[in-house]
Design an enzyme around this catalytic site. Structure first.
Site, PDB file in Angstrom:
ATOM      1  NE  ARG A   1      -2.673   0.008   3.455  1.00 45.24           N
ATOM      2  CZ  ARG A   1      -3.466  -0.557   4.355  1.00 45.24           C
ATOM      3  NH1 ARG A   1      -4.735  -0.701   4.113  1.00 45.24           N
ATOM      4  NH2 ARG A   1      -2.991  -0.974   5.510  1.00 45.24           N
TER       5      ARG A   1
ATOM      6  CB  VAL B   1      -8.472   0.496  -5.200  1.00 42.59           C
ATOM      7  CG1 VAL B   1      -9.522   0.515  -6.289  1.00 42.59           C
ATOM      8  CG2 VAL B   1      -7.362   1.464  -5.557  1.00 42.59           C
ATOM      9  CD  GLU B   2      -3.216  -1.024  -3.216  1.00 46.89           C
ATOM     10  OE1 GLU B   2      -2.539  -0.347  -2.427  1.00 46.89           O
ATOM     11  OE2 GLU B   2      -2.741  -1.588  -4.205  1.00 46.89           O
ATOM     12  N   GLY B   3      -8.322  -0.355   0.291  1.00 47.22           N
ATOM     13  CA  GLY B   3      -8.845   0.198   1.549  1.00 47.22           C
ATOM     14  C   GLY B   3      -9.445   1.551   1.256  1.00 47.22           C
TER      15      GLY B   3
END
Ligand SMILES: Cc1cc2nc3c(=O)[nH]c(=O)nc-3n(C[C@H](O)[C@H](O)[C@H](O)COP(=O)(O)OP(=O)(O)OC[C@H]3O[C@@H](n4cnc5c(N)ncnc54)[C@H](O)[C@@H]3O)c2cc1C
Length: 830
Positions: A380, A502-504
């Site tokens: 991330r 995205v990605e959290g």
């Protein structure tokens, strides 16, 4: 002895001990000496002195780590602690434990070690990595035309796909031994950043196989056989991977995916009775799925017939499945905002795969969530921060140039105070974003996996990028709005919510993860207390809990003393490294760090498990931590670049802005803590003189903007690493050329203006005026050429595209092949 003096001396002594966090034994000796002196010289009554000695001895017994304390105090306390500890699910526990604690731990300590920050090695590319950026990355950028990609082809050109696969773009993180490029996190970040400045479609296509997905998971958890087979194929682009976690029913709450597998025996590859899994899944939003040849799949595994062991529910498990496996369905596409990267759903029902498709084989069954969290802890930090920085740098470059080139009311628009405000924000944000990007990937290259920091940079860089692109759009006016090949902003503006989601997704990341995870992970004692309470070895549990709990008490006392003292003195008496600009910021961050550490403990103490639900409080605590982290990165960047004086407006703007935001978050907390009395006391203890961190001044913003409206060294450093074509017909390159031309023409323009004001030139239209200026000897022939070039390039830079009535659709369909998923599959597999 004067009683007041004695009381002040004792208070001073205790304050000194707390401020410096000296161990209990030093406290004991120091207080004993103080009491001896009082007994000998104070003349106080023996009863009072006797009482003081009794209190002292009792405190010494409790505060020093003795067996008595462990048995009589810590053991019962541990029982209470176990009862009140909020329930932590398995998935939460694995998320908390993922990754490592890095610089954020220093901020949680309330006493950051500045020489440690300055001592981190300056991240640098190897010669090979630099050559890749200057060679294949540059070439790929040249190959791409974002308008063609996003509007006409709705895909990368075939030649670009080929190039990406052949040059190893899909194997940036795969070690050389498996045929990959084995690049550092810094190189990975620079590549994504540069590609983004040419268009996000290629950047995302490259980003996904190199972030959380099959390659990353195989590297850390794959069996040797899986690595040997898949990694070389992925590195060479023979496999196109995707990773499917998200289900329509489980997005943010990914731990709750309903996709499942059942352990069973069936036929596989001509063999009967093979141990395997019968899978059913429904995934959506999966990047690269429509063209993937290798599907990474997350599902919950059940073993009702106990073929693997006693448990029924084995937990989240990850598998790698060739998309040619019978029953695997992929192919259709979603259409994410303004982008043309491949994204779509995949599903399957009762698809049988053998057990060795599980990543890491049998021993990794049920460990999927932990594997994902650990990979995310590093991943991330790279892709989306790099993507956000690319956008910010491109906006800084183009908005600075456009602010100079575009004139209204006979002045460059960048000179108007209102526009300056927006451009200053672009520059300041771009500076601190780049600083955070570089320092964080530097940590990865040092072997860290800083989970909390990765959430901070994911959230804050994508949010700041959204602010930057909004500001850039505003400054560009209609030029940013009318779409077409010469609009270099609109696609970035459209695509920004993708990075946010995205990605959290960002709201969740800010409200639940940054502080929620950080408070446990980054805090020096909380995780140790939790670990001790879960320890089944009774003696070890009491011993560890005793050390953590009393360490924690001293820590809170110390932070209280430090926060109050540093607030009263403005931290001016504190020693700090660096030049005079940096020193003051180090002092101020230390002050806020001590206040933050105290607030964090008080919030946890007063709210306990409820803090998890009080997301807005948790978010504000996370904001303080994040802004302090960002400010540290800006100071580190300034130091690593050799403290260039010219960059000072960027440093000052970005650090002041971050500290101001941190202070606002404190005040947001004071206004919303459930206990108003505690909030009032804290506010006046921590900020005894009220707000002390104003936002960057207009004058500072003005100086910063001055750096962006011309080709200064500071502007060059700020925008380093982005792609700018060498072809002046390219819109960004053309704007840069216009900037230089306009600056070169300014002295000539001034001469002509003066001549007009003095009545020497009577013409009214630009061509007429220049001709007359030449004829009357106001300008030379060379100066006329300079003026004309500036006029031509300026005109080109401010113009926008236009289209036929049907917006060119007939033209597109005549010149491009329709894109079908069958064609896509054929192309990738060819
Ligand atoms: C273009 C694109 C590409 C993607 N690529 C992939 C991929 O390759 N593989 C993959 O598996 N997934 C992928 N995803 C899925 C992505 O990870 C999810 O979209 C993301 O996790 C959010 O889920 P959701 O969209 O269902 O939103 P939801 O979960 O419905 O959330 C909606 C909103 O509620 C907020 N929210 C939810 N719960 C909380 C909470 N407890 N506290 C505060 N706020 C909360 C979220 O922050 C968000 O703002 C992709 C998505 C997109 C749009």
């Amino acid at each position: 002895m004067n009683t007041l003096v004695a009381i002040l001396a004792v208070a001073g002594l205790l304050g000194f001990l707390a401020y410096h966090r000296l161990p209990a034994i030093v406290w004991t000796i120091a207080v004993a000496i103080g009491l001896l002196l009082l007994s000998a010289y104070s003349g106080w009554s023996p009863v009072l002195l006797g009482l003081l000695w009794i209190v002292f001895i009792a405190a010494a017994v409790v505060c020093n780590p003795t067996r008595l304390r462990r048995q009589q105090v810590s053991r019962p306390l541990l029982d209470v602690f176990r009862r009140i500890l909020p329930e932590v699910s398995q998935t939460e526990q694995e998320a908390i434990e993922a990754g490592t604690v890095w610089w954020e731990g220093e901020l949680f300590s309330g006493k950051p070690t500045w020489n440690r920050l300055l001592g981190y090695p300056r991240p640098a590319l190897s010669a090979e990595e630099q050559a890749f950026l200057d060679g294949p990355v540059e070439d790929l950028c040249q190959m791409l035309n974002d308008w063609q990609v996003t509007h006409e082809l709705c895909d990368l050109p075939q030649q670009a796909w080929q190039f990406i696969r052949e040059k190893g773009f899909l194997g940036l993180i795969i070690p050389k031994q498996y045929g990959g490029l084995g690049f550092s996190a810094l190189a990975h970040s620079e590549i994504i950043m540069k590609l983004t400045t040419r268009g996000s479609t290629a950047a995302i296509t490259v980003m996904v196989p190199n972030s959380l997905g099959p390659a990353e998971l195989l590297l850390h958890y794959g069996t040797e056989a899986q690595k040997e087979y898949y990694l070389p194929r992925l590195a060479q682009g023979l496999e196109i991977p995707c990773f499917a976690l998200t289900n329509p029913e489980a997005g943010s709450d990914a731990g709750a995916i309903p996709d499942f597998g059942v352990v069973c025996r069936d036929e596989w590859d001509g063999r009967l009775d093979v141990l395997g899994i019968r899978l059913t899944w429904e995934k959506r939003y999966i990047t690269l799925a429509p063209v993937a040849t290798l599907l990474g799949l997350a599902f919950r595994l059940y073993d009702p017939d106990h073929l693997l062991g006693d448990a029924d529910d084995l937990g989240i498990t990850l598998a790698l499945i060739p998309t040619t496996t019978p029953g695997v369905r992929v192919g259709r596409r979603h259409l994410p905002l303004g982008a043309a990267f491949m994204n779509g759903p995949t599903w399957g029902k009762d698809v049988f795969v053998p057990m060795d498709f599980v990543i890491g084989g049998g021993e990794r069954v049920g460990q999927g969530w932990k594997m994902l969290m650990n990979s995310l802890a590093a991943g991330r930090s790279i892709s989306l921060p790099a993507n956000s920085c690319g956008i910010a740098k491109l906006c800084a470059l183009t908005t600075g140039a456009y602010g100079r080139v575009r004139q209204q009311f006979r002045l460059s628009i960048g000179r108007f105070e209102g526009v300056e405000e927006a451009i200053a924000r672009i520059g300041g944000n771009a500076y601190i974003m780049d600083a955070a990007r570089v320092m964080t990937v530097g940590a990865l290259d040092m072997g860290e996996k800083p989970a909390v920091v990765s959430a901070i940079v994911k959230y804050h860089l994508t949010e700041r990028s959204r602010q930057v692109i909004n500001d850039a759009m505003d400054v560009h006016g209609g030029k940013g709005i009318c779409m077409g090949p010469s609009n270099y902003l609109a696609r970035g503006y459209q695509q920004q919510p993708i990075a946010i989601t995205v990605e959290g997704a960002n709201i969740l990341t800010r409200s639940m993860i940054i502080f929620g995870q950080g408070a446990i992970r980054g805090h020096p004692y909380v995780l140790k207390e939790i670990a001790a309470s879960g320890d089944t070895d009774a003696e070890r549990a009491v011993r560890d809990f005793d050390a953590a709990f009393f360490g924690h008490l001293l820590f809170v006392a110390s932070n209280a003393v430090r926060a109050v003292w540093l607030g009263l003195t403005g931290a001016r008496l504190m020693l700090a490294p660096g030049d005079r600009h940096m020193r003051r910021y180090f002092q101020r961050i230390t002050r806020l760090s001590a206040a933050f550490a105290l607030m964090a403990d008080i919030a946890m103490l007063t709210l306990g498990g409820a803090l998890k639900r009080r997301e807005r409080l948790s978010a504000r605590l996370g904001d303080i931590l994040s802004q302090l982290y960002l400010a540290c990165t800006a100071l580190k960047l300034y130091e690593d670049r050799g403290r260039p004086r010219e960059d000072l407006p960027l440093l000052h703007w970005s650090v002041r802005d971050a500290l101001h935001r941190a202070e606002e978050a404190f005040y947001g907390l004071f206004a919303n803590l459930p206990n108003p009395v505690a909030a009032w006391i804290l506010k006046h203890l921590l900020f005894p003189y009220g707000r002390r961190f104003p936002p960057p001044s207009d004058e500072l913003g003005h100086r910063l903007v001055g750096l962006l409206l011309e080709p200064t060294g500071a502007r060059q450093r700020l925008t380093a690493g982005i792609f700018v074509s060498r072809d002046e017909n390219d819109p960004v390159a053309g704007l840069e050329a216009a900037l230089l031309a306009v600056i070169a023409a300014e002295p000539v323009g001034a001469k002509i203006r003066k001549a007009r004001e003095e009545g020497e030139i009577a013409g009214r239209f630009p061509e007429e005026i220049i001709e007359e200026a030449l004829a009357k000897g106001v300008v030379t022939a060379e100066e006329k050429v300079v003026m004309e070039r500036a006029r031509r390039l300026r005109r080109k830079a401010i113009m926008v595209d236009d289209f036929p009535q049907d917006l060119g659709r007939t033209e597109i369909y005549q010149t491009t092949q329709p894109v079908t998923t069958d064609a896509l599959h054929g192309r990738i597999r060819s």
